[in-house]
Scaffold this motif. Sequence first.
Motif, short mmCIF file in Angstrom:
data_model
loop_
_atom_site.label_atom_id
_atom_site.label_comp_id
_atom_site.label_asym_id
_atom_site.label_seq_id
_atom_site.Cartn_x
_atom_site.Cartn_y
_atom_site.Cartn_z
N ILE A 193 18.81 -4.55 -19.42
CA ILE A 193 17.35 -4.46 -19.38
C ILE A 193 16.83 -5.27 -18.20
O ILE A 193 17.26 -6.42 -17.99
N PRO A 194 15.93 -4.72 -17.40
CA PRO A 194 15.39 -5.45 -16.25
C PRO A 194 14.61 -6.69 -16.70
O PRO A 194 14.15 -6.78 -17.84
N PRO A 195 14.40 -7.65 -15.80
CA PRO A 195 13.62 -8.85 -16.14
C PRO A 195 12.15 -8.53 -16.40
O PRO A 195 11.63 -7.50 -15.95
N ASP A 196 11.48 -9.44 -17.11
CA ASP A 196 10.10 -9.21 -17.54
C ASP A 196 9.15 -8.98 -16.37
O ASP A 196 8.23 -8.15 -16.47
N LEU A 318 13.63 -0.09 -11.63
CA LEU A 318 14.13 -0.80 -12.80
C LEU A 318 15.57 -0.39 -13.07
O LEU A 318 15.82 0.75 -13.47
N VAL A 319 16.49 -1.28 -12.82
CA VAL A 319 17.90 -1.00 -13.08
C VAL A 319 18.20 -1.41 -14.52
O VAL A 319 18.20 -2.60 -14.86
N GLY A 320 18.41 -0.41 -15.36
CA GLY A 320 18.65 -0.69 -16.76
C GLY A 320 18.92 0.57 -17.55
O GLY A 320 18.68 1.68 -17.09
N GLU A 321 19.44 0.38 -18.76
CA GLU A 321 19.69 1.50 -19.67
C GLU A 321 18.34 2.04 -20.15
O GLU A 321 17.42 1.27 -20.44
N ALA A 322 18.20 3.36 -20.19
CA ALA A 322 16.89 3.98 -20.39
C ALA A 322 16.24 3.57 -21.70
O ALA A 322 15.06 3.18 -21.72
N ARG A 327 11.96 0.61 -24.28
CA ARG A 327 11.52 -0.17 -25.43
C ARG A 327 10.86 -1.48 -24.99
O ARG A 327 9.88 -1.92 -25.59
N ALA A 328 11.43 -2.08 -23.96
CA ALA A 328 10.84 -3.32 -23.45
C ALA A 328 9.54 -3.06 -22.70
O ALA A 328 8.63 -3.91 -22.69
N LEU A 329 9.41 -1.89 -22.09
CA LEU A 329 8.24 -1.55 -21.29
C LEU A 329 7.05 -1.12 -22.15
O LEU A 329 5.89 -1.41 -21.82
#
Length: 594
Positions: A193-196, A318-322, A327-329
């Motif tokens: 997950i990318p940083p906040d 954003l480098v991260g699992e979709a 969910r974080a976004l």
Amino acid sequence: MAETVGDYLLERLRDWGVEQVFAYPGDGINGIVASFGKADNQPRFVQTRHEEMAAFSAVGYAKFSGKVGVCMATSGPGAIHLLNGLYDAKLDHVPVVAIVGQTARSAMGGSYQQEVDLQPLYKDVASEYLVEVNVAEQLPNALDRAIRTAMAKRAPTALIIPTDLQEEEYSPPKHVFKQVPSSPPSVPHPVVIPPDDELEHAADVLNAGEKVAILVGQGARNAAAEVRELAELTGAGVAKALLGKDVLPDDLPYVTGSIGLLGTRPSYELMRDCDTLLIVGSNFPYTQFLPEFGKARAVQIDIDGGMIGMRYPTEVNLVGEAKGTLRALLPMVRRKEDRAWRDKIESNVAGWWEVMEKQAMLDADPVNPMRVVWELSERIPENAIVTADSGSSTNWYARDLKFRGRMRGSLSGTLATMGPGVPYAIGAKFAAPDRPVIALVGDGAMQMNGLAELLTIRRYYQLWTDPRLVVCVFHNNDLNQVTWELRAMSGSPKFEESQALPEFSYAEFARSAGFEAVAVDSPDQLGTAWDRALAADRPALLDVRCDPEVPPIPPHATFEQMKSMTEAVLKGDPHAWHLMVQGAKTKAEELLPH
């Protein structure tokens, strides 16, 4: 009896949960083939008719199971034949492990029969991991790394095993220098997950937009619920890259369908008019179907940092699992109360499906190929898996087939090679033996290799709890996609010597192979034919005689394309009048009010 290297190879594959190996035998893998016999065919040796088909079947299995696909071939020509299927896996980011034989170590370098230097041959296609196993103690670590790397990198890997080593007694790696142990089979599944601060920047871009568009690819498949929630918050429309066609169902009113040359007008207009673009899990290459540069702010989400920011000047990457990233976004994204943009999208989508139905119902000589897929859409089970081949039939898969429920679908997306439709379907049946599978295939692909693989289907279908595997052949006696490319891209008329196919009865061949077979030469027969095939207690084939002059017109035909088409006609295309009439009728349904 001592355990051989071949015996241990199969034991380790079983430990990894591998249930079948798609393969073709040869003396370069005799030691491993003998081990299959001693192991009571566990994992199952699935004998295809050609090594290339073994690789395609492994790709299809991996795409529809989410597990690693394994294929195997002998040394020399067998290993060479695997390459096209392995490149398909590489370009579509699919985990496949190839196990190939090699001449005996004592003969290497001696210009021995079938000796091919496989390491440089495989260096590109298996660039993530390629190793030749030369002593027994290498094997556990080499095989485990091949599988783990294939899964972690979503790529093909390859193991080369000399034929004499396969028959040697297996000895495990020891606790000494220059021998490498391995861990028990397992694949970690980290959620990246990318940083906040990067998520907040992305949310700021989405919140500032008034006309948000979302483009999803196959990398968004595990995040369908999150994409839907984000689309509801932002009032966005969602377009789908071809490999992401099954991410969201087409009965959602804001899903605009496929994008690109094989795409829909609502997807084209979505990208043309948006001011904000979010790309999730897609490496869609055709930038001319994305917003004009500078017109839209863009955010991209992808698990692979090496593939991000390549296709459009994205402001936030954003480098991260979709799933985890979305969910974080989501908590940072504000709901848009003005739904004018969404209303326009939904109106465009509803109108487009009306156009698609009218185009499918147009008369043709003898059958309109669009209607073939339209009639399937009315009947297809909600848990079906659909495979498509490369050719003009791909247009109808992309535009006319409505995905709904738990339907899955795929094709050779990036390599766009001919021939994988039927072997993909075979792989799909081994991945999901309880689900119906439909393969949409042109007659060119059937003559290339699909006919032979009907015998593979006949051999194995009784293993499947749901025996339904339906092959639909678009029978137009023309290498149709290339014919249209000649006309539209180079202004050249159809060249019969290269484009015309020999006449053949696919239904008769399939019937002789034990299939339920239906020949269709009238549009009124289509519905009944699909009903019969989907109700069959065994594999079925539809042989549908289609009009080759129904044009696969892209959603935004350029002036140059129309000019080239006119030039092709003026240069004496052999079917000039008919193709102009069919083209005019088809385009009129899109442009004229109803």
